[in-house]
Design a protein around this motif. Sequence first.
Motif, PDB file in Angstrom:
ATOM      1  N   THR A  66       0.821  -1.224   0.000  1.00 14.89           N
ATOM      2  CA  THR A  66       0.000   0.000   0.000  1.00 14.89           C
ATOM      3  C   THR A  66       0.847   1.262   0.000  1.00 14.89           C
ATOM      4  OG1 THR A  66      -0.124  -0.009   2.424  1.00 14.89           O
ATOM      5  CG2 THR A  66      -1.856  -1.185   1.217  1.00 14.89           C
ATOM      6  N   ASP A  67       2.183   1.099   0.074  1.00 18.35           N
ATOM      7  CA  ASP A  67       3.117   2.226   0.126  1.00 18.35           C
ATOM      8  C   ASP A  67       2.741   3.187   1.253  1.00 18.35           C
ATOM      9  OD1 ASP A  67       5.324   3.686  -0.542  1.00 18.35           O
ATOM     10  OD2 ASP A  67       4.350   4.807  -2.152  1.00 18.35           O
ATOM     11  N   SER A  68       2.657   2.647   2.448  1.00 18.89           N
ATOM     12  CA  SER A  68       2.280   3.452   3.612  1.00 18.89           C
ATOM     13  C   SER A  68       3.060   2.993   4.835  1.00 18.89           C
ATOM     14  CB  SER A  68       0.780   3.345   3.873  1.00 18.89           C
ATOM     15  OG  SER A  68       0.412   1.994   4.130  1.00 18.89           O
ATOM     16  N   PHE A  69       3.143   3.877   5.824  1.00 21.70           N
ATOM     17  CA  PHE A  69       3.770   3.545   7.095  1.00 21.70           C
ATOM     18  C   PHE A  69       2.716   2.995   8.047  1.00 21.70           C
ATOM     19  CE2 PHE A  69       6.727   7.078   5.783  1.00 21.70           C
ATOM     20  CZ  PHE A  69       7.788   6.235   5.478  1.00 21.70           C
ATOM     21  N   LYS A  70       3.078   1.943   8.771  1.00 23.32           N
ATOM     22  CA  LYS A  70       2.170   1.356   9.745  1.00 23.32           C
ATOM     23  C   LYS A  70       2.832   1.344  11.118  1.00 23.32           C
ATOM     24  CE  LYS A  70      -0.777  -1.467   6.774  1.00 23.32           C
ATOM     25  NZ  LYS A  70      -1.425  -2.793   6.591  1.00 23.32           N
ATOM     26  N   PHE A  71       2.020   1.124  12.143  1.00 22.23           N
ATOM     27  CA  PHE A  71       2.521   1.227  13.511  1.00 22.23           C
ATOM     28  C   PHE A  71       1.983   0.086  14.366  1.00 22.23           C
ATOM     29  CE2 PHE A  71       2.289   5.395  11.621  1.00 22.23           C
ATOM     30  CZ  PHE A  71       3.538   5.924  11.881  1.00 22.23           C
ATOM     31  N   LYS A  72       2.247  -1.125  13.933  1.00 21.17           N
ATOM     32  CA  LYS A  72       1.852  -2.286  14.715  1.00 21.17           C
ATOM     33  C   LYS A  72       2.917  -2.522  15.776  1.00 21.17           C
ATOM     34  CE  LYS A  72       0.371  -7.108  14.318  1.00 21.17           C
ATOM     35  NZ  LYS A  72       0.195  -8.262  13.399  1.00 21.17           N
ATOM     36  N   LEU A  73       2.615  -2.114  17.003  1.00 23.73           N
ATOM     37  CA  LEU A  73       3.588  -2.175  18.084  1.00 23.73           C
ATOM     38  C   LEU A  73       3.424  -3.451  18.887  1.00 23.73           C
ATOM     39  CD1 LEU A  73       3.281   1.510  19.346  1.00 23.73           C
ATOM     40  CD2 LEU A  73       4.885   0.583  17.684  1.00 23.73           C
ATOM     41  N   LYS A  74       4.535  -4.056  19.228  1.00 28.08           N
ATOM     42  CA  LYS A  74       4.528  -5.219  20.104  1.00 28.08           C
ATOM     43  C   LYS A  74       5.121  -4.792  21.448  1.00 28.08           C
ATOM     44  CE  LYS A  74       4.978  -8.591  16.350  1.00 28.08           C
ATOM     45  NZ  LYS A  74       5.796  -9.707  15.782  1.00 28.08           N
ATOM     46  N   VAL A  75       4.265  -4.229  22.288  1.00 30.08           N
ATOM     47  CA  VAL A  75       4.716  -3.708  23.573  1.00 30.08           C
ATOM     48  C   VAL A  75       4.807  -4.861  24.569  1.00 30.08           C
ATOM     49  CG1 VAL A  75       4.218  -2.106  25.447  1.00 30.08           C
ATOM     50  CG2 VAL A  75       3.659  -1.481  23.085  1.00 30.08           C
ATOM     51  N   LYS A  76       6.002  -5.030  25.133  1.00 33.16           N
ATOM     52  CA  LYS A  76       6.182  -6.077  26.128  1.00 33.16           C
ATOM     53  C   LYS A  76       5.489  -5.679  27.437  1.00 33.16           C
ATOM     54  CE  LYS A  76      10.645  -7.588  24.263  1.00 33.16           C
ATOM     55  NZ  LYS A  76      12.076  -7.817  24.558  1.00 33.16           N
ATOM     56  N   GLU A  77       4.972  -6.674  28.118  1.00 28.80           N
ATOM     57  CA  GLU A  77       4.281  -6.409  29.376  1.00 28.80           C
ATOM     58  C   GLU A  77       5.287  -5.956  30.427  1.00 28.80           C
ATOM     59  OE1 GLU A  77       1.272  -8.643  32.541  1.00 28.80           O
ATOM     60  OE2 GLU A  77       1.836  -9.595  30.647  1.00 28.80           O
ATOM     61  N   LYS A  78       5.016  -4.798  30.989  1.00 26.46           N
ATOM     62  CA  LYS A  78       5.892  -4.208  31.996  1.00 26.46           C
ATOM     63  C   LYS A  78       5.105  -3.992  33.284  1.00 26.46           C
ATOM     64  CE  LYS A  78       9.501  -3.561  29.230  1.00 26.46           C
ATOM     65  NZ  LYS A  78      10.844  -4.127  29.462  1.00 26.46           N
ATOM     66  N   PRO A  79       5.776  -3.963  34.423  1.00 26.40           N
ATOM     67  CA  PRO A  79       5.071  -3.678  35.682  1.00 26.40           C
ATOM     68  C   PRO A  79       4.511  -2.261  35.689  1.00 26.40           C
ATOM     69  CG  PRO A  79       7.461  -3.697  36.008  1.00 26.40           C
ATOM     70  CD  PRO A  79       7.205  -4.228  34.629  1.00 26.40           C
ATOM     71  N   SER A  80       3.417  -2.062  36.380  1.00 24.48           N
ATOM     72  CA  SER A  80       2.773  -0.742  36.448  1.00 24.48           C
ATOM     73  C   SER A  80       3.497   0.130  37.459  1.00 24.48           C
ATOM     74  CB  SER A  80       1.296  -0.905  36.803  1.00 24.48           C
ATOM     75  OG  SER A  80       0.614  -1.626  35.806  1.00 24.48           O
ATOM     76  N   THR A  81       4.689   0.505  37.094  1.00 28.77           N
ATOM     77  CA  THR A  81       5.512   1.405  37.899  1.00 28.77           C
ATOM     78  C   THR A  81       6.054   2.509  37.008  1.00 28.77           C
ATOM     79  OG1 THR A  81       7.516   0.110  37.477  1.00 28.77           O
ATOM     80  CG2 THR A  81       6.195  -0.507  39.411  1.00 28.77           C
ATOM     81  N   LYS A  82       6.675   3.503  37.618  1.00 26.76           N
ATOM     82  CA  LYS A  82       7.270   4.569  36.819  1.00 26.76           C
ATOM     83  C   LYS A  82       8.320   4.020  35.860  1.00 26.76           C
ATOM     84  CE  LYS A  82       9.010   8.206  38.606  1.00 26.76           C
ATOM     85  NZ  LYS A  82       9.621   9.190  39.528  1.00 26.76           N
ATOM     86  N   ARG A  83       9.106   3.071  36.331  1.00 25.36           N
ATOM     87  CA  ARG A  83      10.147   2.494  35.490  1.00 25.36           C
ATOM     88  C   ARG A  83       9.535   1.733  34.313  1.00 25.36           C
ATOM     89  NH1 ARG A  83      15.184   1.975  37.170  1.00 25.36           N
ATOM     90  NH2 ARG A  83      14.531   1.990  39.350  1.00 25.36           N
ATOM     91  N   GLY A  84       8.469   0.980  34.596  1.00 26.54           N
ATOM     92  CA  GLY A  84       7.806   0.236  33.527  1.00 26.54           C
ATOM     93  C   GLY A  84       7.130   1.154  32.528  1.00 26.54           C
ATOM     94  N   MET A  85       6.516   2.246  33.016  1.00 24.38           N
ATOM     95  CA  MET A  85       5.876   3.207  32.118  1.00 24.38           C
ATOM     96  C   MET A  85       6.905   3.871  31.212  1.00 24.38           C
ATOM     97  SD  MET A  85       3.233   4.946  34.839  1.00 24.38           S
ATOM     98  CE  MET A  85       2.694   6.229  33.706  1.00 24.38           C
ATOM     99  N   LEU A  86       8.036   4.274  31.792  1.00 21.25           N
ATOM    100  CA  LEU A  86       9.082   4.930  31.006  1.00 21.25           C
ATOM    101  C   LEU A  86       9.616   3.988  29.925  1.00 21.25           C
ATOM    102  CD1 LEU A  86      10.953   7.331  30.496  1.00 21.25           C
ATOM    103  CD2 LEU A  86      12.496   6.403  32.246  1.00 21.25           C
ATOM    104  N   SER A  87       9.788   2.714  30.273  1.00 21.48           N
ATOM    105  CA  SER A  87      10.279   1.738  29.306  1.00 21.48           C
ATOM    106  C   SER A  87       9.296   1.569  28.145  1.00 21.48           C
ATOM    107  CB  SER A  87      10.518   0.400  29.996  1.00 21.48           C
ATOM    108  OG  SER A  87      10.931  -0.585  29.078  1.00 21.48           O
ATOM    109  N   THR A  88       8.002   1.515  28.456  1.00 18.06           N
ATOM    110  CA  THR A  88       6.990   1.345  27.410  1.00 18.06           C
ATOM    111  C   THR A  88       6.917   2.567  26.501  1.00 18.06           C
ATOM    112  OG1 THR A  88       5.677  -0.089  28.853  1.00 18.06           O
ATOM    113  CG2 THR A  88       4.549   0.912  26.978  1.00 18.06           C
TER     114      THR A  88
END
Length: 315
Positions: free
Chosen positions: A138-160
Amino acid sequence: MWWPQGNLEQDLEEYCMTVHLFGAVSSPSCACYALRKTAEDNHSNFSADVVLTVNKNFYMDDLLKSLPSEESAVTMAEDLIAICSRGGFTLTQWISNSREVLQCIPGELRSQTLCELNLDSDELPLDRALGLQWCTETDSFKFKLKVKEKPSTKRGMLSTISSIYDPLGFLAPLVLPAKLLLQELCRMKWGWDDPIPLIFQKQWNQWLTDLEKLADFQVSRCIKPDGFGEVINAQLHHFSDASESGYGTATYVRMQNSNKRVHVSFLFGKARVAPLKPVTIPRLELTAAVMAIRLNIMLQSELQLPLEKVMAQKG
């Protein structure tokens, strides 16, 4: 410095490298110099466009080039392969949104994703262009992200948040709310590994849910519509604004062809959260304007368009 024959009982001797090391600090500069030197030494045997492409369109070991027709793309590909071979460089991993261009590239030089494809019938694959997911069909940019599960902490949020690669700012409106959420936790001096409060947890979970919807989002790679023709003049339009939460800028390009047809496309965006230290709105608006000016300087030097003038507007 090394011991002769690896004998630790002998005195150290000084050795000199006969090749450039892969991974050394100087390696990227040496590789770029050798590539450009190849183009300079062979400029008399190739067109000026080919030499300019080698000098301007290589990003480390990746080459990105757009051309107005399939015929010119085939010619350019053949010339690039030829001129780079003069310096010992073999261009491989070729991919294009044109089947005709791909069929003119030798099979051993094509991308590995094309090895088992029938170019006459199979759908072209999803590949990467400088880190962006490029759907060649389709000659387009896509954004299928594979976000790894991180703990719900500031460190995990920053990593995501940091794992989202968006150099052109297509996703700035989506990423900014997550950065604001993280900034609020920093304002509260919340621990990096402490579970975030429940009210923040709900907002974070909602943002992660919205992130999954990016699989249905795509942006056309080409800033010109099909059949638009040659661009006679173009203008950059910058819009900058700021608030207590953040500031940013968005850049659009306005193009006009010989028939006075006009087309406008989004080109670049950037958004940042406001500093933790309170800053007045006028100062933030000035910061956004400075950001727009810096983007304008960069775009004017990189865009190969007949730019006429630049328009700027503050929100």
